[in-house]
Design a protein around this motif. Structure first.
Motif, PDB file in Angstrom:
ATOM      1  N   ALA A   1      69.743  93.643  66.748  1.00 31.19           N
ATOM      2  CA  ALA A   1      70.232  92.533  65.925  1.00 31.19           C
ATOM      3  C   ALA A   1      71.439  91.866  66.572  1.00 31.19           C
ATOM      4  O   ALA A   1      71.562  90.636  66.579  1.00 31.19           O
ATOM      5  N   ALA A   2      72.340  92.680  67.140  1.00 29.29           N
ATOM      6  CA  ALA A   2      73.515  92.113  67.800  1.00 29.29           C
ATOM      7  C   ALA A   2      73.121  91.336  69.054  1.00 29.29           C
ATOM      8  O   ALA A   2      73.683  90.280  69.347  1.00 29.29           O
ATOM      9  N   LEU A   3      72.171  91.859  69.809  1.00 28.31           N
ATOM     10  CA  LEU A   3      71.720  91.177  71.023  1.00 28.31           C
ATOM     11  C   LEU A   3      70.998  89.876  70.694  1.00 28.31           C
ATOM     12  O   LEU A   3      71.129  88.884  71.415  1.00 28.31           O
ATOM     13  N   SER A   4      70.268  89.861  69.592  1.00 26.24           N
ATOM     14  CA  SER A   4      69.504  88.659  69.252  1.00 26.24           C
ATOM     15  C   SER A   4      70.401  87.516  68.797  1.00 26.24           C
ATOM     16  O   SER A   4      69.986  86.360  68.796  1.00 26.24           O
ATOM     17  N   LYS A   5      71.643  87.817  68.414  1.00 25.09           N
ATOM     18  CA  LYS A   5      72.567  86.755  68.037  1.00 25.09           C
ATOM     19  C   LYS A   5      72.945  85.898  69.239  1.00 25.09           C
ATOM     20  O   LYS A   5      73.249  84.718  69.091  1.00 25.09           O
ATOM     21  N   THR A   6      72.927  86.486  70.425  1.00 24.67           N
ATOM     22  CA  THR A   6      73.248  85.720  71.634  1.00 24.67           C
ATOM     23  C   THR A   6      72.022  84.981  72.166  1.00 24.67           C
ATOM     24  O   THR A   6      72.168  84.069  72.967  1.00 24.67           O
ATOM     25  N   LEU A   7      70.848  85.370  71.731  1.00 26.37           N
ATOM     26  CA  LEU A   7      69.606  84.728  72.161  1.00 26.37           C
ATOM     27  C   LEU A   7      69.098  83.804  71.055  1.00 26.37           C
ATOM     28  O   LEU A   7      69.493  83.954  69.897  1.00 26.37           O
ATOM     29  N   PRO A   8      68.194  82.913  71.384  1.00 27.83           N
ATOM     30  CA  PRO A   8      67.645  82.038  70.334  1.00 27.83           C
ATOM     31  C   PRO A   8      66.553  82.741  69.516  1.00 27.83           C
ATOM     32  O   PRO A   8      65.446  82.254  69.375  1.00 27.83           O
ATOM     33  N   VAL A   9      66.884  83.931  68.984  1.00 26.54           N
ATOM     34  CA  VAL A   9      65.932  84.724  68.198  1.00 26.54           C
ATOM     35  C   VAL A   9      66.636  85.125  66.907  1.00 26.54           C
ATOM     36  O   VAL A   9      67.843  85.371  66.888  1.00 26.54           O
TER      37      VAL A   9
END
Length: 90
Positions: A40-48
């Motif tokens: 979830a934390a990683l997806s905040k930096t990606l367009p997901v």
């Protein structure tokens, strides 16, 4: 076959069985939850969406926990305990 206590030589002896692998399931759930948080934390930096990242992290954590957790087996230890003096022996 009669088993006598080696300490007091009493005949009142029982077998005690202990499982020592019960925490493996809890560690697998913790691993899955921590991977979900990282996803979830990683997806905040990606367009997901963070929801998609959390689900993907949980799936990856569950798979890794299953693959690497299968090497640890549940061990069962048994010993004898004297009902007269309370001593345990193998």
């Amino acid at each position: 076959m009669q088993i006598n206590c080696p300490y007091c030589h009493a005949e009142h002896v029982i077998r005690v069985v202990q499982n020592s692998g019960s925490q493996a399931g809890n560690q697998s759930l913790a691993s899955s939850a921590s991977f979900a948080t990282m996803g979830a934390a990683l997806s905040k930096t990606l367009p997901v969406s963070p929801l998609v990242g959390g689900i993907a992290g949980a799936v990856v954590g569950g798979l890794l926990g299953t693959v690497f957790g299968s090497a640890s087996t549940q061990t069962v230890q048994s010993c004898f305990q004297c009902q007269h003096c309370g001593q345990s022996f193998y």
